[in-house]
Write a protein that holds these residues in place. Structure first.
Motif, PDB file in Angstrom:
ATOM      1  N   VAL A 101      10.011  -7.003 -14.550  1.00 37.28           N
ATOM      2  CA  VAL A 101       9.172  -7.994 -13.864  1.00 37.28           C
ATOM      3  C   VAL A 101       9.789  -8.368 -12.517  1.00 37.28           C
ATOM      4  N   PHE A 102      11.090  -8.611 -12.508  1.00 31.59           N
ATOM      5  CA  PHE A 102      11.766  -9.060 -11.286  1.00 31.59           C
ATOM      6  C   PHE A 102      11.700  -8.014 -10.168  1.00 31.59           C
ATOM      7  N   TYR A 103      12.027  -6.758 -10.493  1.00 30.64           N
ATOM      8  CA  TYR A 103      12.093  -5.721  -9.465  1.00 30.64           C
ATOM      9  C   TYR A 103      10.737  -5.080  -9.175  1.00 30.64           C
ATOM     10  N   ALA A 104       9.822  -5.134 -10.111  1.00 26.52           N
ATOM     11  CA  ALA A 104       8.433  -4.672  -9.922  1.00 26.52           C
ATOM     12  C   ALA A 104       8.341  -3.334  -9.179  1.00 26.52           C
ATOM     13  N   LEU A 105       8.973  -2.318  -9.728  1.00 32.19           N
ATOM     14  CA  LEU A 105       8.961  -1.003  -9.090  1.00 32.19           C
ATOM     15  C   LEU A 105       7.544  -0.459  -8.911  1.00 32.19           C
ATOM     16  N   GLU A 106       6.633  -0.872  -9.777  1.00 27.81           N
ATOM     17  CA  GLU A 106       5.242  -0.417  -9.642  1.00 27.81           C
ATOM     18  C   GLU A 106       4.662  -0.793  -8.280  1.00 27.81           C
ATOM     19  N   ARG A 107       5.061  -1.946  -7.755  1.00 26.43           N
ATOM     20  CA  ARG A 107       4.565  -2.361  -6.430  1.00 26.43           C
ATOM     21  C   ARG A 107       5.059  -1.418  -5.351  1.00 26.43           C
ATOM     22  N   LEU A 108       6.284  -0.947  -5.482  1.00 24.09           N
ATOM     23  CA  LEU A 108       6.834  -0.035  -4.483  1.00 24.09           C
ATOM     24  C   LEU A 108       6.112   1.306  -4.458  1.00 24.09           C
ATOM     25  N   TRP A 109       5.697   1.766  -5.627  1.00 29.29           N
ATOM     26  CA  TRP A 109       5.151   3.113  -5.742  1.00 29.29           C
ATOM     27  C   TRP A 109       3.649   3.138  -6.005  1.00 29.29           C
ATOM     28  N   LYS A 110       2.975   2.001  -5.838  1.00 31.14           N
ATOM     29  CA  LYS A 110       1.557   1.898  -6.174  1.00 31.14           C
ATOM     30  C   LYS A 110       0.667   2.840  -5.365  1.00 31.14           C
ATOM     31  N   ASP A 111       1.127   3.257  -4.185  1.00 32.96           N
ATOM     32  CA  ASP A 111       0.333   4.160  -3.364  1.00 32.96           C
ATOM     33  C   ASP A 111       0.519   5.623  -3.759  1.00 32.96           C
ATOM     34  N   CYS A 112       1.472   5.890  -4.621  1.00 36.75           N
ATOM     35  CA  CYS A 112       1.703   7.254  -5.099  1.00 36.75           C
ATOM     36  C   CYS A 112       0.779   7.538  -6.286  1.00 36.75           C
ATOM     37  N   PRO A 113       0.374   8.790  -6.435  1.00 36.68           N
ATOM     38  CA  PRO A 113      -0.499   9.121  -7.558  1.00 36.68           C
ATOM     39  C   PRO A 113       0.195   8.902  -8.906  1.00 36.68           C
ATOM     40  N   GLU A 114      -0.541   8.316  -9.822  1.00 38.57           N
ATOM     41  CA  GLU A 114      -0.035   8.133 -11.178  1.00 38.57           C
ATOM     42  C   GLU A 114      -0.200   9.448 -11.926  1.00 38.57           C
TER      43      GLU A 114
END
Length: 152
Positions: A101-114
């Protein structure tokens, strides 16, 4: 550029291993267009340090046994709050839920294809929030019981 077949094979095996050890919120991103050092990231979390270690150990064992892959680097093992396994083609991040939750890596990579993952891995989505709700309900029940006893 897109993730190689080998990277996808590693990601899927790692995701399944994490799901088998009851990891929460498993997700993978193809980062090959934005990073030259790796093709994909796998993110997973667990509610406690012991489970983080268990997930990491299972991923490492499964990738070695099934695909002959060994990480070139393993970091964060001592505290088991955020363990990183670097396989060059992929990087696996297994985090304690609080770090996730704290580092929220998903926010960093949200523009990359899942990346598409096995069904067992996809079924883990939302498990961290579900676990947090259960723990909050248990804490509230304990507090209520403690307060009820004091009021009598």
């Amino acid at each position: 550029m897109t993730a190689t077949d080998r990277s996808l094979e590693l990601i899927n095996a790692a995701a399944q291993a994490a799901a088998d050890k009851l990891a929460h919120d498993i997700i993978a991103y193809d980062v090959s267009d934005v990073l030259s050092i790796t093709d994909a990231f796998l993110l997973a979390s667990a509610p406690n340090d012991r489970q983080v270690k268990s997930i990491v150990d299972e991923i490492e064992e499964r990738l070695n046994k099934e695909l002959g892959a060994k990480p070139v680097r393993r970091e964060g093992d001592r505290e088991a709050r955020w363990v990183l396994l670097d396989y060059v083609d992929i990087v696996v991040h297994v985090q304690h839920s609080e770090e996730r939750v704290f580092y929220a890596l998903e926010r960093l990579w949200k523009d990359c294809p899942e990346l598409e993952l096995p069904e067992d891995a996809k079924a883990t989505r939302g498990k961290a929030a579900e676990h947090a709700r259960l723990m909050a309900a248990e804490d509230a029940a304990e507090l209520s019981a403690d307060l009820g006893g004091e009021l009598r």
